[in-house]
Design a protein around this motif. Structure first.
Motif, PDB file in Angstrom:
ATOM      1  N   ALA A 228     -12.706  -0.606  -3.105  1.00  0.00           N
ATOM      2  CA  ALA A 228     -11.659   0.543  -3.469  1.00  0.00           C
ATOM      3  C   ALA A 228     -11.759   0.430  -5.463  1.00  0.00           C
ATOM      4  CB  ALA A 228     -10.421  -0.153  -4.190  1.00  0.00           C
ATOM      5  N   GLY A 229     -11.104   1.897  -6.327  1.00  0.00           N
ATOM      6  CA  GLY A 229     -11.814   2.021  -7.164  1.00  0.00           C
ATOM      7  C   GLY A 229     -12.680   3.333  -7.941  1.00  0.00           C
ATOM      8  N   ASN A 230     -13.144   3.039  -9.162  1.00  0.00           N
ATOM      9  CA  ASN A 230     -14.229   4.177  -9.549  1.00  0.00           C
ATOM     10  C   ASN A 230     -14.531   3.626 -10.767  1.00  0.00           C
ATOM     11  OD1 ASN A 230     -15.117   6.393 -10.964  1.00  0.00           O
ATOM     12  ND2 ASN A 230     -13.754   6.898 -11.191  1.00  0.00           N
ATOM     13  N   PRO A 231     -16.038   2.923 -10.737  1.00  0.00           N
ATOM     14  CA  PRO A 231     -16.690   3.061  -9.412  1.00  0.00           C
ATOM     15  C   PRO A 231     -15.875   2.033  -8.356  1.00  0.00           C
ATOM     16  CG  PRO A 231     -18.196   2.193 -10.723  1.00  0.00           C
ATOM     17  CD  PRO A 231     -16.874   2.813 -11.739  1.00  0.00           C
ATOM     18  N   ALA A 232     -15.992   2.345  -7.243  1.00  0.00           N
ATOM     19  CA  ALA A 232     -16.380   1.766  -6.422  1.00  0.00           C
ATOM     20  C   ALA A 232     -16.990  -0.207  -6.158  1.00  0.00           C
ATOM     21  CB  ALA A 232     -15.775   2.081  -4.520  1.00  0.00           C
ATOM     22  N   ARG A 233     -15.194  -1.305  -6.020  1.00  0.00           N
ATOM     23  CA  ARG A 233     -15.976  -2.479  -5.725  1.00  0.00           C
ATOM     24  C   ARG A 233     -15.761  -3.087  -4.823  1.00  0.00           C
ATOM     25  NH1 ARG A 233     -15.716  -5.596 -11.503  1.00  0.00           N
ATOM     26  NH2 ARG A 233     -16.848  -6.833 -10.589  1.00  0.00           N
ATOM     27  N   GLN A 234     -16.417  -3.891  -3.879  1.00  0.00           N
ATOM     28  CA  GLN A 234     -15.861  -4.828  -3.157  1.00  0.00           C
ATOM     29  C   GLN A 234     -14.623  -5.670  -3.403  1.00  0.00           C
ATOM     30  OE1 GLN A 234     -18.884  -6.632   0.001  1.00  0.00           O
ATOM     31  NE2 GLN A 234     -17.188  -7.691   0.805  1.00  0.00           N
ATOM     32  N   CYS A 235     -13.595  -5.840  -2.390  1.00  0.00           N
ATOM     33  CA  CYS A 235     -12.450  -6.958  -2.997  1.00  0.00           C
ATOM     34  C   CYS A 235     -12.347  -7.412  -1.801  1.00  0.00           C
ATOM     35  CB  CYS A 235     -11.145  -5.514  -3.638  1.00  0.00           C
ATOM     36  SG  CYS A 235     -11.131  -4.377  -2.325  1.00  0.00           S
ATOM     37  N   GLY A 236     -12.846  -7.016  -0.760  1.00  0.00           N
ATOM     38  CA  GLY A 236     -11.882  -7.999   0.433  1.00  0.00           C
ATOM     39  C   GLY A 236     -13.056  -7.540   1.829  1.00  0.00           C
ATOM     40  N   TRP A 237     -12.656  -7.920   2.345  1.00  0.00           N
ATOM     41  CA  TRP A 237     -13.377  -7.926   3.906  1.00  0.00           C
ATOM     42  C   TRP A 237     -12.312  -7.077   4.625  1.00  0.00           C
ATOM     43  CZ3 TRP A 237     -18.421  -8.049   3.846  1.00  0.00           C
ATOM     44  CH2 TRP A 237     -18.723  -9.022   3.397  1.00  0.00           C
ATOM     45  N   VAL A 238     -12.272  -6.036   6.216  1.00  0.00           N
ATOM     46  CA  VAL A 238     -11.357  -5.497   6.743  1.00  0.00           C
ATOM     47  C   VAL A 238     -12.309  -5.771   8.577  1.00  0.00           C
ATOM     48  CG1 VAL A 238     -10.325  -3.603   5.272  1.00  0.00           C
ATOM     49  CG2 VAL A 238     -12.671  -3.109   6.778  1.00  0.00           C
ATOM     50  N   CYS A 239     -10.879  -5.969   9.728  1.00  0.00           N
ATOM     51  CA  CYS A 239     -11.394  -6.734  11.119  1.00  0.00           C
ATOM     52  C   CYS A 239     -11.637  -5.616  11.687  1.00  0.00           C
ATOM     53  CB  CYS A 239      -9.371  -6.892  11.244  1.00  0.00           C
ATOM     54  SG  CYS A 239      -9.622  -7.782  12.977  1.00  0.00           S
ATOM     55  N   ILE A 240     -11.825  -5.663  12.623  1.00  0.00           N
ATOM     56  CA  ILE A 240     -12.300  -3.426  13.622  1.00  0.00           C
ATOM     57  C   ILE A 240     -10.872  -2.743  13.874  1.00  0.00           C
ATOM     58  CG2 ILE A 240     -12.882  -3.143  16.018  1.00  0.00           C
ATOM     59  CD1 ILE A 240     -14.967  -5.180  16.221  1.00  0.00           C
ATOM     60  N   CYS A 241      -9.923  -3.193  13.803  1.00  0.00           N
ATOM     61  CA  CYS A 241      -8.915  -2.878  13.789  1.00  0.00           C
ATOM     62  C   CYS A 241      -8.667  -2.664  12.191  1.00  0.00           C
ATOM     63  CB  CYS A 241      -7.684  -3.681  14.438  1.00  0.00           C
ATOM     64  SG  CYS A 241      -7.112  -5.135  13.007  1.00  0.00           S
ATOM     65  N   GLY A 242      -8.919  -2.082  10.968  1.00  0.00           N
ATOM     66  CA  GLY A 242      -8.825  -1.799   9.587  1.00  0.00           C
ATOM     67  C   GLY A 242      -8.078  -2.504   9.281  1.00  0.00           C
ATOM     68  N   HIS A 243      -7.290  -3.989   9.435  1.00  0.00           N
ATOM     69  CA  HIS A 243      -6.282  -4.616   8.514  1.00  0.00           C
ATOM     70  C   HIS A 243      -7.245  -5.776   7.469  1.00  0.00           C
ATOM     71  CE1 HIS A 243      -3.397  -3.024  11.178  1.00  0.00           C
ATOM     72  NE2 HIS A 243      -2.115  -3.060  10.878  1.00  0.00           N
ATOM     73  N   THR A 244      -6.909  -6.019   6.540  1.00  0.00           N
ATOM     74  CA  THR A 244      -7.566  -6.982   5.842  1.00  0.00           C
ATOM     75  C   THR A 244      -7.498  -7.941   6.135  1.00  0.00           C
ATOM     76  OG1 THR A 244      -7.375  -5.671   3.765  1.00  0.00           O
ATOM     77  CG2 THR A 244      -7.688  -7.469   3.256  1.00  0.00           C
ATOM     78  N   LEU A 245      -8.797  -9.192   6.056  1.00  0.00           N
ATOM     79  CA  LEU A 245      -8.829  -9.995   6.500  1.00  0.00           C
ATOM     80  C   LEU A 245      -8.175 -11.321   4.976  1.00  0.00           C
ATOM     81  CD1 LEU A 245     -12.308 -10.861   7.782  1.00  0.00           C
ATOM     82  CD2 LEU A 245      -9.962  -9.881   9.340  1.00  0.00           C
ATOM     83  N   THR A 246      -7.924 -12.628   6.142  1.00  0.00           N
ATOM     84  CA  THR A 246      -6.970 -13.815   5.157  1.00  0.00           C
ATOM     85  C   THR A 246      -8.478 -14.350   4.135  1.00  0.00           C
ATOM     86  OG1 THR A 246      -7.319 -14.999   6.970  1.00  0.00           O
ATOM     87  CG2 THR A 246      -5.446 -13.249   6.570  1.00  0.00           C
ATOM     88  N   ASP A 247      -8.096 -15.105   3.351  1.00  0.00           N
ATOM     89  CA  ASP A 247      -9.238 -15.716   2.837  1.00  0.00           C
ATOM     90  C   ASP A 247      -9.866 -16.538   3.344  1.00  0.00           C
ATOM     91  OD1 ASP A 247      -8.833 -14.792   0.084  1.00  0.00           O
ATOM     92  OD2 ASP A 247      -7.618 -16.809  -0.562  1.00  0.00           O
ATOM     93  N   ALA A 248      -9.706 -16.758   5.041  1.00  0.00           N
ATOM     94  CA  ALA A 248      -9.746 -17.236   5.811  1.00  0.00           C
ATOM     95  C   ALA A 248     -10.518 -16.601   6.921  1.00  0.00           C
ATOM     96  CB  ALA A 248      -8.887 -18.524   6.338  1.00  0.00           C
ATOM     97  N   LEU A 249     -11.058 -15.501   6.725  1.00  0.00           N
ATOM     98  CA  LEU A 249     -11.584 -14.435   7.194  1.00  0.00           C
ATOM     99  C   LEU A 249     -10.922 -14.713   8.828  1.00  0.00           C
ATOM    100  CD1 LEU A 249     -15.049 -15.059   6.057  1.00  0.00           C
ATOM    101  CD2 LEU A 249     -13.792 -14.110   5.065  1.00  0.00           C
ATOM    102  N   ARG A 250      -9.895 -14.197   8.666  1.00  0.00           N
ATOM    103  CA  ARG A 250      -9.270 -14.271   9.691  1.00  0.00           C
ATOM    104  C   ARG A 250      -7.767 -12.925   9.724  1.00  0.00           C
ATOM    105  NH1 ARG A 250      -6.786 -17.778  14.215  1.00  0.00           N
ATOM    106  NH2 ARG A 250      -5.308 -16.388  15.432  1.00  0.00           N
ATOM    107  N   CYS A 251      -8.029 -12.137  10.830  1.00  0.00           N
ATOM    108  CA  CYS A 251      -7.085 -10.797  10.790  1.00  0.00           C
ATOM    109  C   CYS A 251      -5.509 -11.195  11.089  1.00  0.00           C
ATOM    110  CB  CYS A 251      -7.829 -10.440  11.546  1.00  0.00           C
ATOM    111  SG  CYS A 251      -6.155  -7.994  11.811  1.00  0.00           S
ATOM    112  N   PRO A 252      -4.631 -10.779  10.213  1.00  0.00           N
ATOM    113  CA  PRO A 252      -3.423 -11.026  10.138  1.00  0.00           C
ATOM    114  C   PRO A 252      -2.957  -9.563  11.277  1.00  0.00           C
ATOM    115  CG  PRO A 252      -3.533 -10.092   8.391  1.00  0.00           C
ATOM    116  CD  PRO A 252      -5.159  -9.994   8.560  1.00  0.00           C
ATOM    117  N   ARG A 253      -3.616  -8.934  12.281  1.00  0.00           N
ATOM    118  CA  ARG A 253      -2.581  -8.398  13.129  1.00  0.00           C
ATOM    119  C   ARG A 253      -3.027  -8.829  14.104  1.00  0.00           C
ATOM    120  NH1 ARG A 253      -0.537  -3.274  12.575  1.00  0.00           N
ATOM    121  NH2 ARG A 253       0.085  -2.768  15.171  1.00  0.00           N
ATOM    122  N   CYS A 254      -4.348  -8.517  14.749  1.00  0.00           N
ATOM    123  CA  CYS A 254      -4.820  -9.112  15.986  1.00  0.00           C
ATOM    124  C   CYS A 254      -5.677 -10.425  16.021  1.00  0.00           C
ATOM    125  CB  CYS A 254      -6.125  -8.159  17.034  1.00  0.00           C
ATOM    126  SG  CYS A 254      -7.079  -8.338  15.567  1.00  0.00           S
TER     127      CYS A 254
END
Length: 277
Positions: A228-254
């Motif tokens: 995100a941003g300008n210039p874009a910088r990494q601010c997290g990780w996302v699951c295959i389903c598109g939801h942002t992972l928790t700090d424990a690298l677990r998807c809250p959705r699936c």
């Protein structure tokens, strides 16, 4: 039934009370279906009936409230609905089942795969290679990019190609397509480019990555990365389903679980089925 089968041949047996959503028919598919019914019956179906139609039973049940067209004996409806609403230039290729909304344009030399959706006002430029089941939102511009299967380009995004754009050559001649320096963007499988995002020439967006709304991407994006941003910088990780992972690298959705290995994210094997579902 024939119109539905043509739109979604992979769906198997079709029942009258099965919803269009369950059959995978979007709003443009429904227009195509209604147009086929109008041609077969000579009856024009008003918009208010179409808007409240959720399955074949609803559609057929609304016939009592409509009036046959004056040209019913010709087997055509008085109001035609175009199934190809965009423009495909000579020399472009569009795969089976792909749909173009109003004013979408596929330029000569571009190739669109099967079952894609191009929204209103989309432009796909010469040299672009689009995979299967790709969705490109309204007014997005794709200049020569390579977009893999199942990727999504949201409205007003731009995938750029020339790192040194000028309207004319140094001697004042108007540039042609062959005069531009072509460094195409690559968007990998299942990646998403957010609305209004700008992707600089030559950038690779990794598989399953997510580029946030309005981001300006000038560096390659890792698989599964959220930038995100300008210039874009990494601010997290996302699951295959598109939801942002928790700090424990677990998807809250699936409930998919991931692990970082040498800076790259990997889905743990025993949670893959949940994410795919």
């Amino acid at each position: 039934m024939a119109a539905i089968t043509a739109a979604r041949p992979q769906r198997g047996p079709i029942e009258d009370d099965r919803s269009f959503a369950d059959l995978g028919l979007d709003s443009l598919d429904r227009l195509v279906l209604v147009h086929a019914v109008e041609q077969a019956t000579g009856i024009a179906i008003p918009d208010h009936i179409l808007a409240n139609t959720h399955n074949i039973d609803d559609l057929l049940g609304g016939f009592g409230a409509v009036i046959p067209c004056a040209d019913a004996d010709l087997g055509t409806a008085s109001v035609a609905v175009e199934t190809e609403l965009g423009v495909v230039d000579d020399g472009a290729v569009v795969g089976a089942g792909s749909r173009l909304w109003h004013a979408a344009q596929v330029a000569a030399g571009a190739c669109i795969g099967a079952d894609c959706t191009l929204g209103k006002g989309v432009y796909v430029g010469t040299g672009s290679q689009i995979g299967n089941r790709v969705k490109i939102g309204n007014y997005a511009c794709v200049f020569g990019a390579n977009i893999a299967d199942d990727a999504m380009i949201n409205p007003h995004a731009a995938l750029l190609e020339d790192p040194a754009p000028r309207a004319t050559t140094p001697d004042g001649r108007r540039k042609q397509h062959t005069d531009f320096d072509q460094r195409p963007v690559t968007v990998s499988r299942r990646a998403t480019v957010g609305a209004g995002a700008m992707i600089a020439p030559g950038i690779t967006v990794g598989h399953d990555a997510l580029v946030a709304i309005g981001a300006v991407v000038v560096r390659d994006v890792l698989p599964h990365a959220l930038v995100a941003g300008n210039p874009a910088r990494q601010c997290g990780w996302v699951c295959i389903c598109g939801h942002t992972l928790t700090d424990a690298l677990r998807c809250p959705r699936c409930s998919g679980e991931y692990v970082l290995q040498s800076g790259e994210l990997h889905l743990l094997g025993d949670t893959a089925a949940a994410c795919d579902g």
